[in-house]
Scaffold this motif. Structure first.
Motif, PDB file in Angstrom:
ATOM      1  N   TRP A 201       0.831  -1.207   0.000  1.00  0.00           N
ATOM      2  CA  TRP A 201       0.000   0.000   0.000  1.00  0.00           C
ATOM      3  C   TRP A 201       0.865   1.256   0.000  1.00  0.00           C
ATOM      4  N   LEU A 202       1.947   1.241   0.790  1.00  0.00           N
ATOM      5  CA  LEU A 202       2.852   2.385   0.760  1.00  0.00           C
ATOM      6  C   LEU A 202       3.476   2.520  -0.623  1.00  0.00           C
ATOM      7  N   GLY A 203       3.831   1.375  -1.228  1.00  0.00           N
ATOM      8  CA  GLY A 203       4.374   1.417  -2.576  1.00  0.00           C
ATOM      9  C   GLY A 203       3.390   2.000  -3.574  1.00  0.00           C
ATOM     10  N   VAL A 204       2.132   1.628  -3.446  1.00  0.00           N
ATOM     11  CA  VAL A 204       1.089   2.172  -4.324  1.00  0.00           C
ATOM     12  C   VAL A 204       1.039   3.694  -4.210  1.00  0.00           C
TER      13      VAL A 204
ATOM     14  N   MET B 214       2.054   5.145 -13.110  1.00  0.00           N
ATOM     15  CA  MET B 214       0.772   4.458 -13.019  1.00  0.00           C
ATOM     16  C   MET B 214       0.898   2.958 -13.278  1.00  0.00           C
ATOM     17  N   GLU B 215       1.798   2.569 -14.160  1.00  0.00           N
ATOM     18  CA  GLU B 215       1.953   1.134 -14.422  1.00  0.00           C
ATOM     19  C   GLU B 215       2.461   0.410 -13.178  1.00  0.00           C
ATOM     20  N   ALA B 216       3.485   0.969 -12.530  1.00  0.00           N
ATOM     21  CA  ALA B 216       4.008   0.373 -11.308  1.00  0.00           C
ATOM     22  C   ALA B 216       2.958   0.393 -10.207  1.00  0.00           C
ATOM     23  N   MET B 217       2.200   1.488 -10.121  1.00  0.00           N
ATOM     24  CA  MET B 217       1.147   1.586  -9.117  1.00  0.00           C
ATOM     25  C   MET B 217       0.107   0.497  -9.317  1.00  0.00           C
TER      26      MET B 217
ATOM     27  N   SER C   7      -8.775   0.503   1.666  1.00  0.00           N
ATOM     28  CA  SER C   7      -8.413   1.903   1.440  1.00  0.00           C
ATOM     29  C   SER C   7      -8.171   2.172  -0.042  1.00  0.00           C
ATOM     30  N   TYR C   8      -7.505   1.247  -0.705  1.00  0.00           N
ATOM     31  CA  TYR C   8      -7.248   1.417  -2.134  1.00  0.00           C
ATOM     32  C   TYR C   8      -8.552   1.439  -2.930  1.00  0.00           C
ATOM     33  N   GLN C   9      -9.464   0.535  -2.602  1.00  0.00           N
ATOM     34  CA  GLN C   9     -10.695   0.410  -3.360  1.00  0.00           C
ATOM     35  C   GLN C   9     -11.598   1.634  -3.207  1.00  0.00           C
TER      36      GLN C   9
END
Length: 278
Positions: free
Chosen positions: A236-239, A248-251, A270-272
């Motif tokens: 999540w921190l990486g995102v 955006m590709e890495a995310m 949280s991401y969703q």
């Protein structure tokens, strides 16, 4: 321990035993340190060998060995009983009081833990492991100036062998105190001693992210997420870091891993809902 005042939570894979300094194995097997020397702290002095170790000390040492094994297995009550017997046999054995302090820390009995560490330090004033644990105890109580003082005393010993752990604990405590720059410096030192520690790597990346030093944060979190130690928090921190850098590709790759591997996690939720700034 997991909450940094008004900041983001610390990584949940921070284990109690990963932060405290347990009794050193060298002090418990084969040779035990004398009252005037501290193998755990690296101070100079004669080493008691099997031939001149007292019967009482040997019996107490065996009890502490058993207690340490139970403590690491999470069998706290049994460990405490062994420690009580060790102290009854040899009340001058500092390692017994040191481990007693750790047991009571786990039980959140901080007053008794502090009493135990003070007793250990009275017997071995330069024991950096005990100084470290006293620093962590003070940090948990929010007594940050005292905490930092104990950590620095532990690090002042040039022969101390657990510097990575103490710099990590110092950084985590500075983070709790809201001292981001100081925390960054301590965590970098810890990372230099032990780059494989996931707690150090995560929290260093988190500090840099909070300071908006995103390129450096990306470096540390990518190294961690490329290992088997990656978890929902690290992904999540990486995102969030990749998103802020517009990668955006890495995310999306990290987000896919997060949803697939940890679908029930708070981080996936949280991401969703797009809560990138929570």
């Amino acid at each position: 321990m997991k909450v940094i005042m008004n900041q983001k939570p610390l990584i949940r894979l921070t284990l109690f035993l990963g932060v405290v300094a347990v009794v050193g194995s060298a002090a418990l097997s084969g040779c035990a340190s004398s009252p005037d020397s501290s193998q755990g702290s690296g101070s100079r002095g004669d080493i008691i060998t099997d031939s001149d170790e007292s019967v009482q000390r040997k019996r107490a040492r065996i009890r502490v060995e058993l207690a340490l094994g139970y403590f690491e297995q999470g069998k706290t009550t049994i460990a405490l009983d062994e420690i009580k017997q060790a102290i009854a046999v040899d009340p001058s054995y500092s390692d017994a009081f040191s481990l007693r302090g750790l047991i009571y820390m786990r039980l959140n009995e901080y007053a008794v833990a502090e009493e135990s560490f003070n007793k250990a330090l009275a017997l071995q004033p330069r024991d950096s492991n005990v100084l470290h644990n006293m620093g962590w105890l003070k940090c948990q109580e929010g007594r940050y100036p005292q905490s930092l003082q104990f950590f620095n005393q532990a690090l002042a010993n040039p022969l101390y062998g657990e510097r990575a752990k103490t710099y990590m604990a110092l950084g985590l405590c500075q983070l709790k105190a809201g001292q981001l720059s100081e925390a960054e410096a301590s965590l970098i030192k810890s990372y230099e001693y032990d780059a494989a520690n996931p707690v150090t790597g995560f929290n260093l990346a988190s500090v840099l992210y909070q300071k908006r030093d995103d390129i450096r944060a990306q470096f540390y979190i990518r190294r961690l997420n490329n290992t088997q130690l990656a978890n929902a928090e690290t992904l999540w921190l990486g995102v969030k870091i990749e998103r802020r850098l517009a990668n955006m590709e890495a995310m999306n790759q990290l987000a896919t891993q997060l949803i697939k591997r940890f679908p029930q996690s708070l981080e996936a939720a949280s991401y969703q809902r797009g809560a990138f700034d929570d």
